[in-house]
Motif scaffolding. Structure first.
Motif, PDB file in Angstrom:
ATOM      1  N   VAL A 189       0.829  -1.212   0.000  1.00 21.66           N
ATOM      2  CA  VAL A 189       0.000   0.000   0.000  1.00 21.66           C
ATOM      3  C   VAL A 189       0.860   1.257   0.000  1.00 21.66           C
ATOM      4  O   VAL A 189       0.432   2.306  -0.485  1.00 21.66           O
ATOM      5  CB  VAL A 189      -1.011   0.011   1.171  1.00 21.66           C
ATOM      6  N   ILE A 190       2.079   1.172   0.574  1.00 22.77           N
ATOM      7  CA  ILE A 190       3.012   2.289   0.452  1.00 22.77           C
ATOM      8  C   ILE A 190       3.325   2.530  -1.018  1.00 22.77           C
ATOM      9  O   ILE A 190       3.400   3.668  -1.489  1.00 22.77           O
ATOM     10  CB  ILE A 190       4.315   2.002   1.237  1.00 22.77           C
ATOM     11  N   LEU A 191       3.485   1.435  -1.755  1.00 23.30           N
ATOM     12  CA  LEU A 191       3.731   1.540  -3.192  1.00 23.30           C
ATOM     13  C   LEU A 191       2.586   2.265  -3.889  1.00 23.30           C
ATOM     14  O   LEU A 191       2.815   3.068  -4.797  1.00 23.30           O
ATOM     15  CB  LEU A 191       3.913   0.140  -3.788  1.00 23.30           C
ATOM     16  N   LEU A 192       1.352   2.011  -3.453  1.00 22.11           N
ATOM     17  CA  LEU A 192       0.191   2.709  -4.021  1.00 22.11           C
ATOM     18  C   LEU A 192       0.345   4.217  -3.873  1.00 22.11           C
ATOM     19  O   LEU A 192       0.136   4.984  -4.820  1.00 22.11           O
ATOM     20  CB  LEU A 192      -1.085   2.238  -3.322  1.00 22.11           C
ATOM     21  N   ASP A 193       0.740   4.662  -2.677  1.00 23.91           N
ATOM     22  CA  ASP A 193       0.931   6.095  -2.438  1.00 23.91           C
ATOM     23  C   ASP A 193       2.036   6.663  -3.319  1.00 23.91           C
ATOM     24  O   ASP A 193       1.866   7.673  -4.004  1.00 23.91           O
ATOM     25  CB  ASP A 193       1.280   6.347  -0.967  1.00 23.91           C
ATOM     26  N   TYR A 194       3.200   6.022  -3.283  1.00 25.55           N
ATOM     27  CA  TYR A 194       4.352   6.546  -4.010  1.00 25.55           C
ATOM     28  C   TYR A 194       4.143   6.521  -5.523  1.00 25.55           C
ATOM     29  O   TYR A 194       4.626   7.387  -6.237  1.00 25.55           O
ATOM     30  CB  TYR A 194       5.615   5.753  -3.652  1.00 25.55           C
ATOM     31  N   SER A 234      10.993   9.686  -5.156  1.00 25.00           N
ATOM     32  CA  SER A 234      10.804   8.713  -4.086  1.00 25.00           C
ATOM     33  C   SER A 234      10.144   7.450  -4.612  1.00 25.00           C
ATOM     34  O   SER A 234      10.541   6.323  -4.267  1.00 25.00           O
ATOM     35  CB  SER A 234       9.947   9.326  -2.968  1.00 25.00           C
ATOM     36  N   GLY A 235       9.117   7.625  -5.445  1.00 23.47           N
ATOM     37  CA  GLY A 235       8.434   6.471  -6.009  1.00 23.47           C
ATOM     38  C   GLY A 235       9.340   5.635  -6.890  1.00 23.47           C
ATOM     39  O   GLY A 235       9.333   4.395  -6.823  1.00 23.47           O
ATOM     40  N   GLY A 236      10.151   6.302  -7.710  1.00 21.07           N
ATOM     41  CA  GLY A 236      11.091   5.578  -8.567  1.00 21.07           C
ATOM     42  C   GLY A 236      12.104   4.794  -7.758  1.00 21.07           C
ATOM     43  O   GLY A 236      12.481   3.671  -8.109  1.00 21.07           O
ATOM     44  N   ARG A 237      12.541   5.397  -6.635  1.00 25.99           N
ATOM     45  CA  ARG A 237      13.524   4.725  -5.783  1.00 25.99           C
ATOM     46  C   ARG A 237      12.916   3.508  -5.098  1.00 25.99           C
ATOM     47  O   ARG A 237      13.561   2.468  -4.931  1.00 25.99           O
ATOM     48  CB  ARG A 237      14.034   5.720  -4.743  1.00 25.99           C
ATOM     49  N   LEU A 238      11.656   3.628  -4.677  1.00 23.39           N
ATOM     50  CA  LEU A 238      10.963   2.501  -4.055  1.00 23.39           C
ATOM     51  C   LEU A 238      10.791   1.361  -5.055  1.00 23.39           C
ATOM     52  O   LEU A 238      11.037   0.197  -4.739  1.00 23.39           O
ATOM     53  CB  LEU A 238       9.597   2.955  -3.526  1.00 23.39           C
ATOM     54  N   ALA A 274      -2.946   5.203   1.957  1.00 21.92           N
ATOM     55  CA  ALA A 274      -2.391   5.798   3.172  1.00 21.92           C
ATOM     56  C   ALA A 274      -3.136   5.313   4.401  1.00 21.92           C
ATOM     57  O   ALA A 274      -2.522   4.960   5.424  1.00 21.92           O
ATOM     58  CB  ALA A 274      -2.461   7.321   3.077  1.00 21.92           C
ATOM     59  N   PHE A 275      -4.469   5.275   4.342  1.00 18.15           N
ATOM     60  CA  PHE A 275      -5.265   4.856   5.497  1.00 18.15           C
ATOM     61  C   PHE A 275      -4.984   3.405   5.872  1.00 18.15           C
ATOM     62  O   PHE A 275      -4.956   3.053   7.046  1.00 18.15           O
ATOM     63  CB  PHE A 275      -6.765   5.034   5.204  1.00 18.15           C
ATOM     64  N   LEU A 334      -9.290  -3.516  -4.973  1.00 18.40           N
ATOM     65  CA  LEU A 334      -8.672  -4.249  -6.082  1.00 18.40           C
ATOM     66  C   LEU A 334      -7.148  -4.228  -5.970  1.00 18.40           C
ATOM     67  O   LEU A 334      -6.471  -5.223  -6.259  1.00 18.40           O
ATOM     68  CB  LEU A 334      -9.113  -3.650  -7.420  1.00 18.40           C
ATOM     69  N   TRP A 335      -6.604  -3.081  -5.539  1.00 14.40           N
ATOM     70  CA  TRP A 335      -5.153  -2.977  -5.361  1.00 14.40           C
ATOM     71  C   TRP A 335      -4.675  -3.951  -4.276  1.00 14.40           C
ATOM     72  O   TRP A 335      -3.664  -4.629  -4.445  1.00 14.40           O
ATOM     73  CB  TRP A 335      -4.781  -1.544  -4.996  1.00 14.40           C
TER      74      TRP A 335
END
Length: 439
Positions: free
Chosen positions: A91-96, A296-300, A354-355, A412-413
Protein backbone atom coordinates in the motif's frame (compact mmCIF):
# COMPACT_ATOMS: atom_id res chain seq x y z
CA UNK A 1 30.21 -1.22 3.40
CA UNK A 2 29.14 2.48 3.39
CA UNK A 3 26.49 3.45 5.93
CA UNK A 4 24.26 6.49 6.43
CA UNK A 5 25.54 9.05 8.93
CA UNK A 6 23.23 10.61 11.56
CA UNK A 7 23.47 14.33 10.81
CA UNK A 8 19.88 15.64 10.94
CA UNK A 9 18.61 17.64 13.94
CA UNK A 10 14.99 17.94 15.12
CA UNK A 11 14.53 21.26 13.29
CA UNK A 12 15.92 19.89 10.04
CA UNK A 13 13.66 16.84 10.18
CA UNK A 14 10.59 19.01 10.86
CA UNK A 15 11.44 21.30 7.94
CA UNK A 16 11.89 18.28 5.68
CA UNK A 17 8.47 16.95 6.67
CA UNK A 18 6.72 20.30 6.14
CA UNK A 19 8.41 20.73 2.75
CA UNK A 20 7.28 17.24 1.73
CA UNK A 21 3.70 18.09 2.75
CA UNK A 22 3.76 21.19 0.49
CA UNK A 23 1.69 23.67 2.60
CA UNK A 24 0.26 25.45 -0.46
CA UNK A 25 -1.70 22.27 -1.24
CA UNK A 26 -4.41 23.65 1.06
CA UNK A 27 -5.23 26.11 -1.74
CA UNK A 28 -4.89 23.49 -4.45
CA UNK A 29 -7.65 21.30 -2.97
CA UNK A 30 -9.80 24.04 -1.40
CA UNK A 31 -12.56 24.01 -4.02
CA UNK A 32 -12.90 20.22 -3.97
CA UNK A 33 -13.26 20.21 -0.17
CA UNK A 34 -15.64 23.19 -0.13
CA UNK A 35 -17.92 21.43 -2.60
CA UNK A 36 -17.76 18.14 -0.74
CA UNK A 37 -18.46 19.65 2.71
CA UNK A 38 -20.82 22.42 1.53
CA UNK A 39 -18.52 25.12 2.86
CA UNK A 40 -17.05 23.51 5.99
CA UNK A 41 -13.42 23.12 4.88
CA UNK A 42 -11.89 24.17 8.23
CA UNK A 43 -14.10 21.68 10.06
CA UNK A 44 -12.91 18.92 7.74
CA UNK A 45 -9.28 19.84 8.41
CA UNK A 46 -9.81 19.80 12.19
CA UNK A 47 -11.38 16.32 12.00
CA UNK A 48 -8.48 15.15 9.83
CA UNK A 49 -5.92 16.73 12.20
CA UNK A 50 -7.32 14.90 15.24
CA UNK A 51 -7.16 11.55 13.43
CA UNK A 52 -3.65 12.27 12.13
CA UNK A 53 -2.32 13.23 15.58
CA UNK A 54 -3.23 9.83 17.03
CA UNK A 55 -1.63 8.09 14.05
CA UNK A 56 1.43 10.38 14.28
CA UNK A 57 1.80 9.27 17.90
CA UNK A 58 1.83 5.64 16.72
CA UNK A 59 4.44 6.36 14.04
CA UNK A 60 6.61 8.05 16.64
CA UNK A 61 6.36 5.10 19.02
CA UNK A 62 7.27 2.62 16.31
CA UNK A 63 10.16 4.77 15.07
CA UNK A 64 11.49 4.66 18.64
CA UNK A 65 11.09 0.88 18.84
CA UNK A 66 12.65 0.21 15.41
CA UNK A 67 15.11 2.97 14.44
CA UNK A 68 15.60 1.66 10.90
CA UNK A 69 14.53 2.84 7.46
CA UNK A 70 11.34 1.32 6.04
CA UNK A 71 8.57 3.19 7.88
CA UNK A 72 5.21 1.34 7.97
CA UNK A 73 6.59 -1.71 6.17
CA UNK A 74 9.36 -2.25 8.74
CA UNK A 75 7.13 -1.53 11.75
CA UNK A 76 4.36 -3.94 10.75
CA UNK A 77 6.81 -6.64 9.65
CA UNK A 78 8.70 -6.61 12.95
CA UNK A 79 5.77 -6.04 15.30
CA UNK A 80 3.02 -8.19 13.78
CA UNK A 81 3.73 -10.45 10.82
CA UNK A 82 5.86 -10.71 7.67
CA UNK A 83 2.82 -11.05 5.43
CA UNK A 84 1.08 -8.00 6.87
CA UNK A 85 4.39 -6.19 6.54
CA UNK A 86 4.43 -7.02 2.83
CA UNK A 87 0.88 -5.65 2.52
CA UNK A 88 2.00 -2.47 4.28
CA UNK A 89 4.82 -2.19 1.73
CA UNK A 90 2.34 -2.83 -1.08
CA UNK A 91 0.00 0.00 0.00
CA UNK A 92 3.01 2.29 0.45
CA UNK A 93 3.73 1.54 -3.19
CA UNK A 94 0.19 2.71 -4.02
CA UNK A 95 0.93 6.09 -2.44
CA UNK A 96 4.35 6.55 -4.01
CA UNK A 97 3.23 5.36 -7.43
CA UNK A 98 0.07 7.45 -7.70
CA UNK A 99 0.94 10.54 -5.63
CA UNK A 100 2.78 12.27 -8.51
CA UNK A 101 -0.36 11.82 -10.63
CA UNK A 102 -2.47 13.86 -8.19
CA UNK A 103 0.21 16.53 -7.83
CA UNK A 104 0.47 17.02 -11.58
CA UNK A 105 -3.31 16.90 -12.02
CA UNK A 106 -3.78 19.79 -9.57
CA UNK A 107 -1.08 21.84 -11.30
CA UNK A 108 -2.58 21.14 -14.73
CA UNK A 109 -6.07 22.14 -13.55
CA UNK A 110 -4.84 25.55 -12.37
CA UNK A 111 -2.80 26.21 -15.50
CA UNK A 112 -5.86 25.36 -17.61
CA UNK A 113 -7.89 27.91 -15.62
CA UNK A 114 -5.26 30.54 -16.40
CA UNK A 115 -4.87 29.52 -20.04
CA UNK A 116 -8.19 27.92 -21.06
CA UNK A 117 -7.12 27.69 -24.71
CA UNK A 118 -4.53 25.07 -23.70
CA UNK A 119 -6.18 21.70 -22.81
CA UNK A 120 -5.62 20.27 -19.34
CA UNK A 121 -4.24 17.13 -20.96
CA UNK A 122 -1.44 19.11 -22.60
CA UNK A 123 -0.41 20.72 -19.30
CA UNK A 124 -0.49 17.30 -17.65
CA UNK A 125 1.73 15.77 -20.34
CA UNK A 126 4.15 18.69 -19.97
CA UNK A 127 4.37 18.15 -16.19
CA UNK A 128 4.99 14.43 -16.66
CA UNK A 129 7.58 14.88 -19.41
CA UNK A 130 9.64 17.66 -17.80
CA UNK A 131 9.61 16.15 -14.30
CA UNK A 132 10.51 12.68 -15.55
CA UNK A 133 13.38 14.07 -17.62
CA UNK A 134 14.78 15.99 -14.62
CA UNK A 135 14.56 12.93 -12.38
CA UNK A 136 16.28 10.72 -14.97
CA UNK A 137 19.12 13.23 -15.39
CA UNK A 138 19.51 13.61 -11.62
CA UNK A 139 18.30 15.85 -8.79
CA UNK A 140 21.39 18.00 -8.23
CA UNK A 141 19.84 21.12 -9.80
CA UNK A 142 16.44 20.47 -8.26
CA UNK A 143 18.00 20.09 -4.81
CA UNK A 144 19.83 23.39 -5.21
CA UNK A 145 16.66 25.36 -5.89
CA UNK A 146 14.33 23.42 -3.59
CA UNK A 147 14.73 25.91 -0.74
CA UNK A 148 13.86 28.81 -3.07
CA UNK A 149 10.77 26.94 -4.27
CA UNK A 150 9.65 26.39 -0.66
CA UNK A 151 10.16 30.08 0.17
CA UNK A 152 8.14 31.18 -2.88
CA UNK A 153 5.13 29.06 -2.01
CA UNK A 154 5.19 30.15 1.65
CA UNK A 155 5.29 33.82 0.64
CA UNK A 156 2.36 33.28 -1.72
CA UNK A 157 0.46 31.47 1.04
CA UNK A 158 1.01 34.35 3.50
CA UNK A 159 -0.01 36.90 0.84
CA UNK A 160 -3.15 34.91 0.02
CA UNK A 161 -4.24 34.84 3.68
CA UNK A 162 -3.41 38.55 4.10
CA UNK A 163 -5.53 39.51 1.10
CA UNK A 164 -8.37 37.31 2.33
CA UNK A 165 -8.27 39.13 5.70
CA UNK A 166 -8.20 42.51 3.93
CA UNK A 167 -11.12 41.45 1.73
CA UNK A 168 -13.21 40.34 4.73
CA UNK A 169 -12.42 43.49 6.77
CA UNK A 170 -13.48 45.61 3.81
CA UNK A 171 -16.98 44.14 3.91
CA UNK A 172 -18.93 45.45 6.96
CA UNK A 173 -21.56 42.75 6.54
CA UNK A 174 -18.98 39.97 6.82
CA UNK A 175 -17.96 39.03 10.42
CA UNK A 176 -14.28 38.38 11.08
CA UNK A 177 -15.18 35.46 13.36
CA UNK A 178 -17.65 32.82 12.24
CA UNK A 179 -18.36 29.14 12.79
CA UNK A 180 -19.44 28.76 9.15
CA UNK A 181 -16.01 27.58 7.89
CA UNK A 182 -16.16 24.85 10.55
CA UNK A 183 -19.80 23.80 10.26
CA UNK A 184 -20.86 24.97 6.81
CA UNK A 185 -23.52 27.48 5.81
CA UNK A 186 -26.31 25.10 6.83
CA UNK A 187 -24.52 23.05 9.50
CA UNK A 188 -23.02 20.22 7.48
CA UNK A 189 -23.94 16.73 8.65
CA UNK A 190 -21.32 14.55 10.32
CA UNK A 191 -21.09 12.10 7.39
CA UNK A 192 -20.51 15.05 5.04
CA UNK A 193 -17.83 16.46 7.34
CA UNK A 194 -16.09 13.10 7.63
CA UNK A 195 -16.20 12.62 3.87
CA UNK A 196 -14.40 15.96 3.60
CA UNK A 197 -11.93 14.96 6.32
CA UNK A 198 -11.17 11.75 4.42
CA UNK A 199 -10.07 13.82 1.41
CA UNK A 200 -8.41 16.52 3.58
CA UNK A 201 -6.02 13.85 4.87
CA UNK A 202 -4.37 14.01 1.45
CA UNK A 203 -2.81 17.32 2.57
CA UNK A 204 -1.13 15.56 5.51
CA UNK A 205 0.63 12.92 3.42
CA UNK A 206 4.31 13.31 4.13
CA UNK A 207 4.26 13.59 7.94
CA UNK A 208 5.15 9.89 8.04
CA UNK A 209 7.84 10.23 5.36
CA UNK A 210 10.42 11.48 7.89
CA UNK A 211 10.47 8.05 9.54
CA UNK A 212 12.45 6.89 6.48
CA UNK A 213 15.23 9.24 7.69
CA UNK A 214 15.76 7.22 10.87
CA UNK A 215 19.33 6.20 10.05
CA UNK A 216 20.30 9.77 9.16
CA UNK A 217 18.82 11.45 12.27
CA UNK A 218 20.64 12.28 15.49
CA UNK A 219 19.21 10.35 18.48
CA UNK A 220 16.29 9.04 16.36
CA UNK A 221 14.54 7.33 19.28
CA UNK A 222 13.91 10.74 20.86
CA UNK A 223 13.97 13.01 17.81
CA UNK A 224 11.58 11.23 15.43
CA UNK A 225 8.57 10.86 17.77
CA UNK A 226 8.75 14.59 18.52
CA UNK A 227 9.33 15.48 14.87
CA UNK A 228 6.36 13.47 13.58
CA UNK A 229 3.98 15.09 16.07
CA UNK A 230 5.36 18.59 15.42
CA UNK A 231 5.06 18.18 11.64
CA UNK A 232 1.46 16.97 11.92
CA UNK A 233 0.48 19.71 14.36
CA UNK A 234 2.19 22.56 12.47
CA UNK A 235 0.86 21.37 9.11
CA UNK A 236 -2.64 20.95 10.52
CA UNK A 237 -2.66 24.44 12.04
CA UNK A 238 -1.54 25.93 8.72
CA UNK A 239 -4.34 24.11 6.89
CA UNK A 240 -7.02 25.13 9.42
CA UNK A 241 -6.00 28.82 9.58
CA UNK A 242 -5.57 29.24 5.82
CA UNK A 243 -8.83 27.44 4.97
CA UNK A 244 -10.69 29.51 7.59
CA UNK A 245 -9.79 32.88 6.07
CA UNK A 246 -10.19 31.64 2.50
CA UNK A 247 -13.65 30.29 3.38
CA UNK A 248 -14.60 33.65 4.93
CA UNK A 249 -13.53 35.44 1.76
CA UNK A 250 -15.35 32.92 -0.44
CA UNK A 251 -18.28 31.52 1.57
CA UNK A 252 -20.25 28.62 0.21
CA UNK A 253 -19.23 26.03 -2.33
CA UNK A 254 -20.37 27.33 -5.70
CA UNK A 255 -17.32 27.48 -7.98
CA UNK A 256 -17.11 27.36 -11.75
CA UNK A 257 -14.32 24.78 -11.50
CA UNK A 258 -13.89 23.22 -8.02
CA UNK A 259 -10.55 21.69 -9.04
CA UNK A 260 -9.13 25.21 -9.49
CA UNK A 261 -11.35 27.29 -7.18
CA UNK A 262 -8.43 29.13 -5.52
CA UNK A 263 -7.61 30.70 -8.90
CA UNK A 264 -11.09 32.25 -8.98
CA UNK A 265 -10.76 33.39 -5.35
CA UNK A 266 -7.31 34.89 -5.99
CA UNK A 267 -8.77 37.05 -8.75
CA UNK A 268 -11.56 38.30 -6.47
CA UNK A 269 -9.29 39.25 -3.57
CA UNK A 270 -6.19 40.49 -5.39
CA UNK A 271 -6.93 41.22 -9.03
CA UNK A 272 -5.04 40.10 -12.11
CA UNK A 273 -1.53 40.81 -10.81
CA UNK A 274 -2.00 38.69 -7.70
CA UNK A 275 -3.58 35.91 -9.76
CA UNK A 276 -0.34 35.67 -11.72
CA UNK A 277 1.77 35.59 -8.54
CA UNK A 278 -0.53 32.99 -6.99
CA UNK A 279 -0.35 30.80 -10.06
CA UNK A 280 3.46 30.99 -10.07
CA UNK A 281 3.59 30.00 -6.40
CA UNK A 282 1.17 27.11 -6.82
CA UNK A 283 2.83 25.73 -9.94
CA UNK A 284 6.29 26.05 -8.37
CA UNK A 285 5.03 24.19 -5.29
CA UNK A 286 3.40 21.46 -7.36
CA UNK A 287 6.45 21.15 -9.60
CA UNK A 288 8.85 20.79 -6.64
CA UNK A 289 6.52 18.36 -4.90
CA UNK A 290 6.10 16.35 -8.10
CA UNK A 291 9.87 16.00 -8.50
CA UNK A 292 10.25 14.75 -4.92
CA UNK A 293 7.28 12.39 -5.10
CA UNK A 294 8.32 10.83 -8.41
CA UNK A 295 11.94 10.50 -7.26
CA UNK A 296 10.80 8.71 -4.09
CA UNK A 297 8.43 6.47 -6.01
CA UNK A 298 11.09 5.58 -8.57
CA UNK A 299 13.52 4.72 -5.78
CA UNK A 300 10.96 2.50 -4.05
CA UNK A 301 10.22 0.66 -7.31
CA UNK A 302 13.96 0.20 -7.84
CA UNK A 303 14.38 -1.24 -4.33
CA UNK A 304 11.53 -3.69 -4.91
CA UNK A 305 12.88 -4.64 -8.34
CA UNK A 306 16.43 -5.09 -6.98
CA UNK A 307 15.10 -7.43 -4.29
CA UNK A 308 13.17 -9.48 -6.85
CA UNK A 309 9.75 -8.55 -5.48
CA UNK A 310 8.94 -6.76 -8.75
CA UNK A 311 10.43 -7.57 -12.20
CA UNK A 312 14.20 -7.05 -11.80
CA UNK A 313 14.94 -6.55 -15.50
CA UNK A 314 12.47 -3.68 -15.80
CA UNK A 315 12.78 -1.98 -12.40
CA UNK A 316 15.87 -3.31 -10.62
CA UNK A 317 18.55 -1.60 -12.70
CA UNK A 318 20.01 1.90 -12.76
CA UNK A 319 20.32 3.86 -15.97
CA UNK A 320 23.16 5.80 -17.56
CA UNK A 321 22.88 8.66 -15.05
CA UNK A 322 22.74 6.28 -12.06
CA UNK A 323 19.00 6.85 -11.64
CA UNK A 324 16.13 4.29 -11.58
CA UNK A 325 14.93 4.94 -15.14
CA UNK A 326 12.47 2.03 -15.20
CA UNK A 327 10.68 3.14 -12.02
CA UNK A 328 10.61 6.78 -13.08
CA UNK A 329 9.16 5.95 -16.48
CA UNK A 330 6.57 3.63 -14.91
CA UNK A 331 5.56 6.43 -12.53
CA UNK A 332 5.15 8.78 -15.49
CA UNK A 333 3.12 6.19 -17.39
CA UNK A 334 0.81 5.60 -14.41
CA UNK A 335 0.23 9.36 -14.19
CA UNK A 336 -1.42 9.20 -17.62
CA UNK A 337 -4.45 7.79 -15.79
CA UNK A 338 -5.05 11.37 -14.64
CA UNK A 339 -6.35 12.07 -18.15
CA UNK A 340 -9.53 10.23 -17.13
CA UNK A 341 -9.76 11.35 -13.45
CA UNK A 342 -10.58 14.47 -11.45
CA UNK A 343 -8.76 15.67 -8.32
CA UNK A 344 -11.35 14.24 -5.90
CA UNK A 345 -11.25 10.71 -7.34
CA UNK A 346 -7.46 10.66 -7.63
CA UNK A 347 -6.85 12.00 -4.10
CA UNK A 348 -9.39 9.58 -2.60
CA UNK A 349 -7.65 6.65 -4.26
CA UNK A 350 -4.30 7.78 -2.84
CA UNK A 351 -5.82 8.15 0.63
CA UNK A 352 -7.09 4.56 0.62
CA UNK A 353 -3.50 3.34 0.50
CA UNK A 354 -2.39 5.80 3.17
CA UNK A 355 -5.26 4.86 5.50
CA UNK A 356 -4.46 1.16 5.16
CA UNK A 357 -0.83 1.79 6.16
CA UNK A 358 -1.90 4.11 9.00
CA UNK A 359 -4.31 1.49 10.36
CA UNK A 360 -1.60 -1.18 10.34
CA UNK A 361 0.87 1.10 12.16
CA UNK A 362 -1.71 1.78 14.89
CA UNK A 363 -2.14 -1.99 15.25
CA UNK A 364 1.65 -2.44 15.35
CA UNK A 365 1.88 -0.24 18.48
CA UNK A 366 -0.58 -2.50 20.31
CA UNK A 367 1.22 -5.68 19.22
CA UNK A 368 4.69 -4.33 20.03
CA UNK A 369 4.17 -2.51 23.32
CA UNK A 370 0.97 -3.86 24.85
CA UNK A 371 1.19 -7.54 23.82
CA UNK A 372 4.90 -8.27 23.30
CA UNK A 373 6.52 -5.90 25.81
CA UNK A 374 3.65 -6.16 28.34
CA UNK A 375 3.44 -2.37 28.80
CA UNK A 376 -0.04 -2.53 30.35
CA UNK A 377 0.01 -0.69 33.65
CA UNK A 378 -0.76 2.93 34.54
CA UNK A 379 -0.27 5.38 31.70
CA UNK A 380 1.16 2.62 29.51
CA UNK A 381 -2.35 1.31 28.90
CA UNK A 382 -3.37 4.79 27.76
CA UNK A 383 -0.39 5.30 25.42
CA UNK A 384 -0.07 1.79 24.03
CA UNK A 385 -3.67 0.57 23.89
CA UNK A 386 -6.20 3.39 24.10
CA UNK A 387 -4.39 5.92 21.86
CA UNK A 388 -3.66 3.49 19.01
CA UNK A 389 -7.21 2.10 19.26
CA UNK A 390 -8.63 5.62 18.92
CA UNK A 391 -6.25 6.25 16.01
CA UNK A 392 -7.28 2.97 14.38
CA UNK A 393 -10.98 3.74 14.80
CA UNK A 394 -10.59 7.24 13.38
CA UNK A 395 -8.64 5.97 10.38
CA UNK A 396 -11.19 3.24 9.63
CA UNK A 397 -14.00 5.80 9.87
CA UNK A 398 -12.18 8.05 7.43
CA UNK A 399 -11.46 5.11 5.12
CA UNK A 400 -15.13 4.16 4.89
CA UNK A 401 -16.03 7.83 4.36
CA UNK A 402 -14.20 7.76 1.02
CA UNK A 403 -16.31 7.54 -2.11
CA UNK A 404 -17.29 4.11 -3.40
CA UNK A 405 -14.97 4.29 -6.40
CA UNK A 406 -11.91 4.84 -4.20
CA UNK A 407 -12.84 1.94 -1.92
CA UNK A 408 -13.44 -0.35 -4.91
CA UNK A 409 -10.17 0.55 -6.61
CA UNK A 410 -8.28 0.33 -3.32
CA UNK A 411 -9.78 -3.09 -2.65
CA UNK A 412 -8.67 -4.25 -6.08
CA UNK A 413 -5.15 -2.98 -5.36
CA UNK A 414 -5.08 -4.95 -2.10
CA UNK A 415 -6.35 -8.04 -3.91
CA UNK A 416 -3.55 -7.68 -6.46
CA UNK A 417 -1.03 -7.43 -3.62
CA UNK A 418 -2.32 -10.58 -1.96
CA UNK A 419 -2.27 -12.43 -5.27
CA UNK A 420 1.28 -11.29 -5.96
CA UNK A 421 2.37 -12.34 -2.47
CA UNK A 422 0.77 -15.76 -2.95
CA UNK A 423 2.68 -16.18 -6.22
CA UNK A 424 6.01 -15.05 -4.72
CA UNK A 425 5.67 -17.44 -1.77
CA UNK A 426 4.29 -20.33 -3.87
CA UNK A 427 0.96 -20.30 -2.12
CA UNK A 428 2.40 -18.93 1.18
CA UNK A 429 4.65 -22.02 1.53
CA UNK A 430 7.90 -20.08 1.20
CA UNK A 431 9.20 -17.17 3.33
CA UNK A 432 7.83 -13.73 2.59
CA UNK A 433 10.30 -11.65 0.53
CA UNK A 434 12.06 -8.97 2.55
CA UNK A 435 12.11 -5.51 1.06
CA UNK A 436 14.88 -3.01 1.78
CA UNK A 437 12.86 0.18 1.51
CA UNK A 438 15.58 2.83 1.48
CA UNK A 439 13.35 5.76 0.53
Amino acid sequence: MPQMKPTLSLGQVVLFGLAYMTPIIVLGTFGVLATLTEGAVSGAYIAALVAMLFTAHSYGRMASAYPVAGSAYAYVRHAIDDRLGFIAGWVILLDYLFLPMVIWLIGAAYLHSAFPAVPTALWLLAFIGVTTAINILGLRLASAVNGVMMLIQLLVLVAFVGLCMHYVLGDPSQPFWSLTPFLGAESASLPLLMAGAAVACYSFLGFDAVTTLTEETKDPQRTLPRAVLLITLCGGLIFVVVSYFVQLAAPGSDFANPDAAAYEIARNIGGDIFVSLFLIGLVVGQFASGIAAQASGGRLLYAMGRDGVLPRRLLGRLGRFNTPVGGLCLSGAVALLALTLDVLSAASFINFGAFTAFALVNLAVIFQYYLKDHRRHGLDAFWFLLCPLVGLGAILWLMFSLDGTAITLGGLWLACGLSWLAWLTRGFRQPTPELRLET
